[in-house]
Design a protein around this motif. Structure first.
Motif, PDB file in Angstrom:
ATOM      1  N   ILE A   8       1.084  -1.022  -0.337  1.00 23.73           N
ATOM      2  CA  ILE A   8       0.005  -0.538   0.226  1.00 23.73           C
ATOM      3  C   ILE A   8       1.248   1.399  -0.284  1.00 23.73           C
ATOM      4  O   ILE A   8       0.662   2.609  -0.335  1.00 23.73           O
ATOM      5  CB  ILE A   8      -0.392  -0.332   1.280  1.00 23.73           C
ATOM      6  N   GLY A   9       1.882   1.676   0.567  1.00 22.27           N
ATOM      7  CA  GLY A   9       2.564   2.161   0.699  1.00 22.27           C
ATOM      8  C   GLY A   9       3.483   2.703  -0.474  1.00 22.27           C
ATOM      9  O   GLY A   9       4.327   3.739  -0.596  1.00 22.27           O
ATOM     10  N   SER A  10       3.624   1.644  -1.682  1.00 22.25           N
ATOM     11  CA  SER A  10       4.255   2.065  -2.256  1.00 22.25           C
ATOM     12  C   SER A  10       3.517   3.255  -3.472  1.00 22.25           C
ATOM     13  O   SER A  10       3.925   3.454  -4.590  1.00 22.25           O
ATOM     14  CB  SER A  10       4.229   0.610  -3.837  1.00 22.25           C
ATOM     15  N   PHE A  11       2.496   3.237  -3.579  1.00 19.93           N
ATOM     16  CA  PHE A  11       1.039   3.642  -4.305  1.00 19.93           C
ATOM     17  C   PHE A  11       1.372   5.483  -3.403  1.00 19.93           C
ATOM     18  O   PHE A  11       1.314   5.707  -2.577  1.00 19.93           O
ATOM     19  CB  PHE A  11      -0.580   3.279  -4.202  1.00 19.93           C
ATOM     20  N   ASP A  12       1.678   6.436  -4.939  1.00 26.67           N
ATOM     21  CA  ASP A  12       1.188   7.940  -4.765  1.00 26.67           C
ATOM     22  C   ASP A  12       0.121   8.394  -3.978  1.00 26.67           C
ATOM     23  O   ASP A  12      -1.391   8.681  -4.275  1.00 26.67           O
ATOM     24  CB  ASP A  12       1.377   8.715  -5.996  1.00 26.67           C
ATOM     25  N   TRP A  13       0.415   8.426  -2.930  1.00 23.13           N
ATOM     26  CA  TRP A  13      -0.699   8.844  -2.019  1.00 23.13           C
ATOM     27  C   TRP A  13      -1.525  10.570  -2.322  1.00 23.13           C
ATOM     28  O   TRP A  13      -3.100  10.453  -1.509  1.00 23.13           O
ATOM     29  CB  TRP A  13      -0.469   8.664  -0.482  1.00 23.13           C
ATOM     30  N   VAL A  14      -0.536  10.963  -2.959  1.00 25.57           N
ATOM     31  CA  VAL A  14      -1.093  12.344  -3.042  1.00 25.57           C
ATOM     32  C   VAL A  14      -1.982  12.354  -4.848  1.00 25.57           C
ATOM     33  O   VAL A  14      -3.143  12.600  -4.749  1.00 25.57           O
ATOM     34  CB  VAL A  14       0.941  13.244  -3.643  1.00 25.57           C
ATOM     35  N   ILE A  16      -3.593   9.797  -5.502  1.00 22.92           N
ATOM     36  CA  ILE A  16      -5.526   8.714  -4.592  1.00 22.92           C
ATOM     37  C   ILE A  16      -6.100   9.921  -3.813  1.00 22.92           C
ATOM     38  O   ILE A  16      -7.123   9.933  -4.324  1.00 22.92           O
ATOM     39  CB  ILE A  16      -4.778   7.742  -3.614  1.00 22.92           C
ATOM     40  N   VAL A  17      -5.490  10.913  -3.065  1.00 23.07           N
ATOM     41  CA  VAL A  17      -6.212  11.860  -1.825  1.00 23.07           C
ATOM     42  C   VAL A  17      -6.450  12.433  -3.236  1.00 23.07           C
ATOM     43  O   VAL A  17      -8.195  13.096  -2.848  1.00 23.07           O
ATOM     44  CB  VAL A  17      -5.513  12.389  -0.574  1.00 23.07           C
ATOM     45  N   VAL A 409      -1.475   4.885 -11.782  1.00 21.16           N
ATOM     46  CA  VAL A 409      -0.832   4.873 -10.106  1.00 21.16           C
ATOM     47  C   VAL A 409      -0.231   3.280  -9.691  1.00 21.16           C
ATOM     48  O   VAL A 409       0.760   3.599  -9.363  1.00 21.16           O
ATOM     49  CB  VAL A 409      -2.043   4.798  -8.934  1.00 21.16           C
ATOM     50  N   GLY A 413       3.849   2.740  -8.657  1.00 21.45           N
ATOM     51  CA  GLY A 413       3.586   2.115  -7.742  1.00 21.45           C
ATOM     52  C   GLY A 413       5.406   1.376  -8.136  1.00 21.45           C
ATOM     53  O   GLY A 413       5.683   1.035  -7.127  1.00 21.45           O
TER      54      GLY A 413
END
Length: 419
Positions: A8-14, A16-17, A409, A413
């Motif tokens: 999960i941490g490998s995906f760009d959360w910017v 996603i948010v 995404v 990742g």
């Protein structure tokens, strides 16, 4: 060696948010635009806002499926996905359902599915596959023609449905082509043709021809010491004049009456508030009513009065303008700009050509949709029926944009997971 590609941490959360923010704000405005105080239940599939919640939930399942796949799947099967997409568009002419004069949907009983919304992602994968396999800049005529065919095929199938708005979006693929080495002269040529077309409609072909000749004379006088090519200048002027004098024929014989009406309204040549110009006029009134801070949630008079047709779909931005005002509209615009810039930034960081090209395709598609839709709603561009990504009501549109974004995404990742 590679880490677990499903971390999960490998995906760009910017990204996603930003996606979650746009989808959430979009749903709030869909709720407001379609709110019916007489509705018996919130949890009814007769309510657009509840159906949109269902589409959003199913979209999360699609996201989980995409992120679960191996990132190499999209590279390996891009051609197959593209061919299936073309077939789904062609079969519309046999099995398609006609809505609002366009045969662009399949009737699945519980909903209608629009394959053109998914064809954009399929085409992005196909063009990324072709250009990445070249392993060189797209400079030869042969490579340019093949790339153009890949882009043009779905657009040419979509146009006779008729759905010119969806076909227009394929112009977005000039962004990745330009990034991969397509000469800037193509973009300049396209921009010049559009400018000449609009200018001719405004002032007429004779004045455009006179302006072209005058500019050529001024250019030649200023650069006479450099001895500019007379043949080149004469050729450019001749081509410009021929194009200008062909505009009226194209406008009157190629465009349909509804398209001519929309152009005339935007150009200020014709005002028809009762028919073709009604949507745009009411949308402008709604946005003007919002002022700086808006009238408040569920307080928009135009929105509550249902004055703007298709307000929960193509004209959803007018709800933002009326209820949230200039401030709310600015927030939405900033979110879209941040999303597109983030995609471009991440695209430049990709370790393989396929992911970079696909990323630029995603950014281009979102940019065209965003600019054309907002321009249409505020009256700067003709109405062409292009939805606002993640905002406009509809399962096909939401899922199509979700697939488009989250494939990137996933690809991004994989970049992070690789040592």
């Amino acid at each position: 060696m590679a880490r677990n590609s499903r971390s999960i941490g490998s995906f760009d959360w910017v990204l996603i948010v930003l996606y979650l923010a746009l989808v959430t704000i979009g749903w709030v405005n869909i709720y407001s635009a379609s709110f019916d105080p007489s509705a018996e239940s919130f949890f009814s599939m007769s309510n657009e806002y509840f159906k949109q919640i269902v589409w959003i939930f199913l979209g999360f399942i699609i996201i989980a499926f995409i992120l679960f796949l191996d990132s190499k799947f999209f590279d390996r099967f891009s051609s197959v996905i593209y061919i299936i997409s073309l077939l789904s568009l062609l079969l519309l002419f046999v099995f398609g359902k006609t809505i609002s004069g366009a045969t662009s949907w399949y009737n699945l009983g519980f909903m209608s599915l629009q394959p053109s919304e998914f064809a954009k992602a399929a085409t992005a994968l196909a063009i990324a596959k072709y250009l990445s396999d070249l392993q060189t800049n797209i400079r030869t005529i042969r490579d340019q023609i093949i790339a153009l065919v890949i882009i043009a095929l779905p657009a040419l199938i979509i146009i006779p449905q008729p759905d010119p708005g969806s076909a227009l979006v394929y112009a977005a693929f000039f962004f990745p082509l330009y990034r991969e080495g397509l000469a800037a002269s193509y973009l300049i040529l396209g921009a010049t043709a559009i400018s000449l077309f609009v200018l001719t409609l405004l002032i007429g072909p004779l004045y455009v021809a006179l302006i072209a000749v005058l500019l050529a004379i001024i250019y030649f006088i200023k650069n006479r010491k450099k001895r500019p090519s007379k043949r080149l200048i004469v050729g450019i002027v001749t081509a410009s004049c021929l194009f200008a004098f062909s505009v009226n024929y194209i406008f009157e014989n190629v465009f349909e009456q509804r398209h001519r009406d929309r152009f005339n309204i935007v150009l200020g040549k014709e005002v028809d508030a009762k028919t073709i110009g009604y949507n745009t006029q009411q949308s402008e009134i709604a946005i003007g009513n919002g002022g700086w801070f808006g009238r408040g949630f569920l307080e928009g008079t135009q929105t509550k009065g249902k004055f703007v047709p298709e307000q929960h779909t193509d004209y959803i931005f007018s709800t933002v303008g009326e209820e949230w005002g200039f401030l709310g509209s600015t927030v939405v615009i900033v979110l879209f700009v941040l999303l597109i810039l983030r995609i471009i930034q991440l695209s430049e960081k990709q370790k393989n050509d396929f992911s970079r090209i696909y990323g630029y395709s995603v950014a281009g598609i979102l940019f065209i949709h965003f600019v054309v839709n907002v321009g249409m709603v505020i009256g700067l561009l003709p109405t062409v029926g292009i939805p606002l990504p993640f905002f406009s009501y509809g399962g096909s549109g939401l899922w199509g944009f979700t697939v488009l974004l989250f494939i990137f995404v996933k690809l991004d990742g994989n970049r992070i997971n690789e040592w």
